[in-house]
Design a protein around this motif. Sequence first.
Motif, short mmCIF file in Angstrom:
data_model
loop_
_atom_site.label_atom_id
_atom_site.label_comp_id
_atom_site.label_asym_id
_atom_site.label_seq_id
_atom_site.Cartn_x
_atom_site.Cartn_y
_atom_site.Cartn_z
N LYS A 7 0.80 -1.22 -0.12
CA LYS A 7 0.15 0.15 0.01
C LYS A 7 0.82 1.15 -0.15
CE LYS A 7 -3.86 -1.91 2.21
NZ LYS A 7 -4.88 -2.27 3.57
N ALA A 8 2.00 1.21 0.74
CA ALA A 8 2.69 2.44 0.89
C ALA A 8 3.49 2.82 -0.47
CB ALA A 8 4.01 2.08 1.97
N ALA A 9 3.47 1.98 -1.35
CA ALA A 9 4.35 2.13 -2.76
C ALA A 9 3.37 3.40 -3.34
CB ALA A 9 4.32 0.95 -3.83
N GLY A 10 1.92 3.54 -3.42
CA GLY A 10 1.19 4.19 -3.80
C GLY A 10 1.23 5.64 -3.46
N LYS A 11 1.77 5.69 -2.18
CA LYS A 11 2.07 6.98 -1.75
C LYS A 11 3.68 7.57 -2.04
CE LYS A 11 -0.63 5.96 2.42
NZ LYS A 11 -0.76 5.82 3.79
N ILE A 12 4.44 6.67 -2.55
CA ILE A 12 5.89 7.22 -2.72
C ILE A 12 6.04 7.15 -4.35
CG2 ILE A 12 6.89 6.47 -0.61
CD1 ILE A 12 7.74 3.88 -1.69
N LEU A 13 5.32 6.50 -4.87
CA LEU A 13 5.68 6.60 -6.40
C LEU A 13 5.20 7.62 -7.00
CD1 LEU A 13 4.60 2.82 -7.67
CD2 LEU A 13 6.92 3.79 -7.35
N GLU A 14 5.92 8.42 -7.97
CA GLU A 14 5.49 9.60 -8.75
C GLU A 14 4.35 9.27 -9.64
OE1 GLU A 14 9.11 11.17 -10.01
OE2 GLU A 14 9.84 11.63 -8.09
N SER A 15 3.81 10.40 -10.26
CA SER A 15 2.90 10.42 -11.16
C SER A 15 3.48 9.74 -12.34
CB SER A 15 2.09 11.61 -11.35
OG SER A 15 1.19 11.50 -12.50
N GLY A 16 3.06 8.88 -13.11
CA GLY A 16 3.59 7.90 -14.22
C GLY A 16 4.78 7.08 -14.01
N GLU A 17 5.25 7.22 -13.08
CA GLU A 17 6.44 6.26 -12.41
C GLU A 17 5.99 4.93 -12.69
OE1 GLU A 17 10.01 6.14 -9.36
OE2 GLU A 17 8.23 6.90 -9.03
N GLU A 18 6.88 4.00 -13.56
CA GLU A 18 6.31 2.44 -13.61
C GLU A 18 7.33 1.62 -12.82
OE1 GLU A 18 6.36 -0.61 -17.15
OE2 GLU A 18 6.44 1.53 -17.67
N VAL A 19 6.96 0.78 -11.86
CA VAL A 19 7.66 -0.25 -11.27
C VAL A 19 8.01 -1.35 -12.58
CG1 VAL A 19 7.73 -1.85 -9.42
CG2 VAL A 19 6.70 0.30 -8.96
N LEU A 35 12.49 -3.80 -2.45
CA LEU A 35 13.31 -3.08 -3.25
C LEU A 35 12.52 -2.92 -4.28
CD1 LEU A 35 16.17 -1.79 -3.33
CD2 LEU A 35 16.81 -3.64 -4.68
N LEU A 36 12.24 -1.39 -4.89
CA LEU A 36 11.60 -1.41 -6.07
C LEU A 36 12.43 -0.89 -7.11
CD1 LEU A 36 8.25 0.03 -4.60
CD2 LEU A 36 8.62 -2.38 -4.89
N ILE A 37 12.68 -1.55 -8.50
CA ILE A 37 13.42 -0.82 -9.59
C ILE A 37 12.11 -0.36 -10.38
CG2 ILE A 37 14.96 -1.38 -11.39
CD1 ILE A 37 15.71 -2.04 -8.12
N THR A 38 12.39 1.14 -10.33
CA THR A 38 11.16 1.68 -11.26
C THR A 38 12.14 2.38 -12.66
OG1 THR A 38 11.60 3.99 -10.71
CG2 THR A 38 10.38 2.45 -9.38
N ASP A 39 11.21 2.86 -13.54
CA ASP A 39 11.98 3.54 -14.73
C ASP A 39 12.70 4.87 -14.13
OD1 ASP A 39 9.65 4.80 -14.15
OD2 ASP A 39 8.96 5.09 -16.16
N ARG A 40 12.54 5.34 -13.24
CA ARG A 40 13.32 6.60 -12.72
C ARG A 40 14.29 6.50 -11.58
NH1 ARG A 40 7.82 10.35 -12.30
NH2 ARG A 40 7.12 9.71 -14.56
N ARG A 41 14.19 5.40 -10.95
CA ARG A 41 15.11 5.25 -9.52
C ARG A 41 14.73 3.99 -8.88
NH1 ARG A 41 11.10 8.36 -5.41
NH2 ARG A 41 9.07 7.85 -6.10
N ILE A 42 15.68 3.59 -7.70
CA ILE A 42 15.77 2.71 -6.97
C ILE A 42 15.20 3.14 -5.74
CG2 ILE A 42 17.16 0.97 -5.75
CD1 ILE A 42 19.32 1.47 -8.12
N ILE A 43 14.19 2.25 -5.26
CA ILE A 43 13.54 2.49 -3.86
C ILE A 43 13.51 1.58 -2.94
CG2 ILE A 43 11.24 2.99 -2.97
CD1 ILE A 43 10.28 4.34 -5.62
N TYR A 44 13.93 1.69 -1.78
CA TYR A 44 14.10 0.66 -0.63
C TYR A 44 12.85 1.06 0.29
CZ TYR A 44 15.34 -1.64 3.76
OH TYR A 44 15.33 -2.46 4.82
N LEU A 45 11.99 0.21 0.33
CA LEU A 45 10.77 0.40 1.37
C LEU A 45 10.86 -0.65 2.37
CD1 LEU A 45 8.07 1.59 1.91
CD2 LEU A 45 7.14 0.10 0.25
N ASP A 46 10.91 -0.02 3.70
CA ASP A 46 10.82 -1.01 4.79
C ASP A 46 9.60 -0.86 5.50
OD1 ASP A 46 11.31 -2.60 7.24
OD2 ASP A 46 13.00 -1.44 7.85
N GLU A 47 8.61 -1.81 5.17
CA GLU A 47 7.28 -1.47 6.15
C GLU A 47 7.52 -1.84 7.42
OE1 GLU A 47 3.70 -2.79 3.11
OE2 GLU A 47 5.15 -4.36 3.31
N LYS A 48 6.61 -0.81 8.20
CA LYS A 48 6.50 -1.31 9.63
C LYS A 48 5.01 -1.52 10.12
CE LYS A 48 10.86 0.33 10.26
NZ LYS A 48 11.71 -0.35 10.31
#
Length: 192
Positions: A7-19, A35-48
């Motif tokens: 769910k948190a990915a929806g809050k951190i992904l930019e508009s039009g950013e593709e995973v 670890l999400l590899i998108t068309d723009r960046r590398i995102i590390y997401l640690d859910e709590k």
Amino acid sequence: MTEKLPKAAGKILESGEEVLFTVRKKVSLEKPKWLLITDRRIIYLDEKVLGRYEVKAIPYQKLEEVRVELGVVSSEFLIKGEENVRLKLGWMNKEQARKTINAIKDALNAIAIEPVTIEVKKGLTHETWVLKKPRELVSRVVPAGATVQHAPAVEKREDPIEKLKKLKELYDMGVISQEEYEEKRKKLLDQI
């Protein structure tokens, strides 16, 4: 991509950013780490628990090196970015680590002017993969799914005035930001 995104990915992904690729690791009773590899960046997401999460993101323009140390028992994934940004993951298995570094290479090659390479050193009990992104003045933005044709290296040096014209075109097309444009423009003006 086979994993359903958190769910948190929806809050951190930019508009039009593709995973493009995901790695998920669930450690005992803890919430998963991603670890999400998108068309723009590398995102590390640690859910709590209770909807909390921590995020570290490195845009490809600021990426310097990706290193994977694969041992017999464990692996270590280290991502280095500009401004001393470091992301260290010790929870990937060998196959995940190999697929992840290749996904990063493919994502970088889609936007890089110069193609990136991976160096692999394999020993009896240890394997090291290193991806180093070449330093570039600019990167190009390519629509998802499009192929990029890399031009062969040119021996002659371009005139700084021609580079200024090309830089202005990139800025006018929205490929680079105003800050990037001003920074590169000042450097080129110093060469004249």
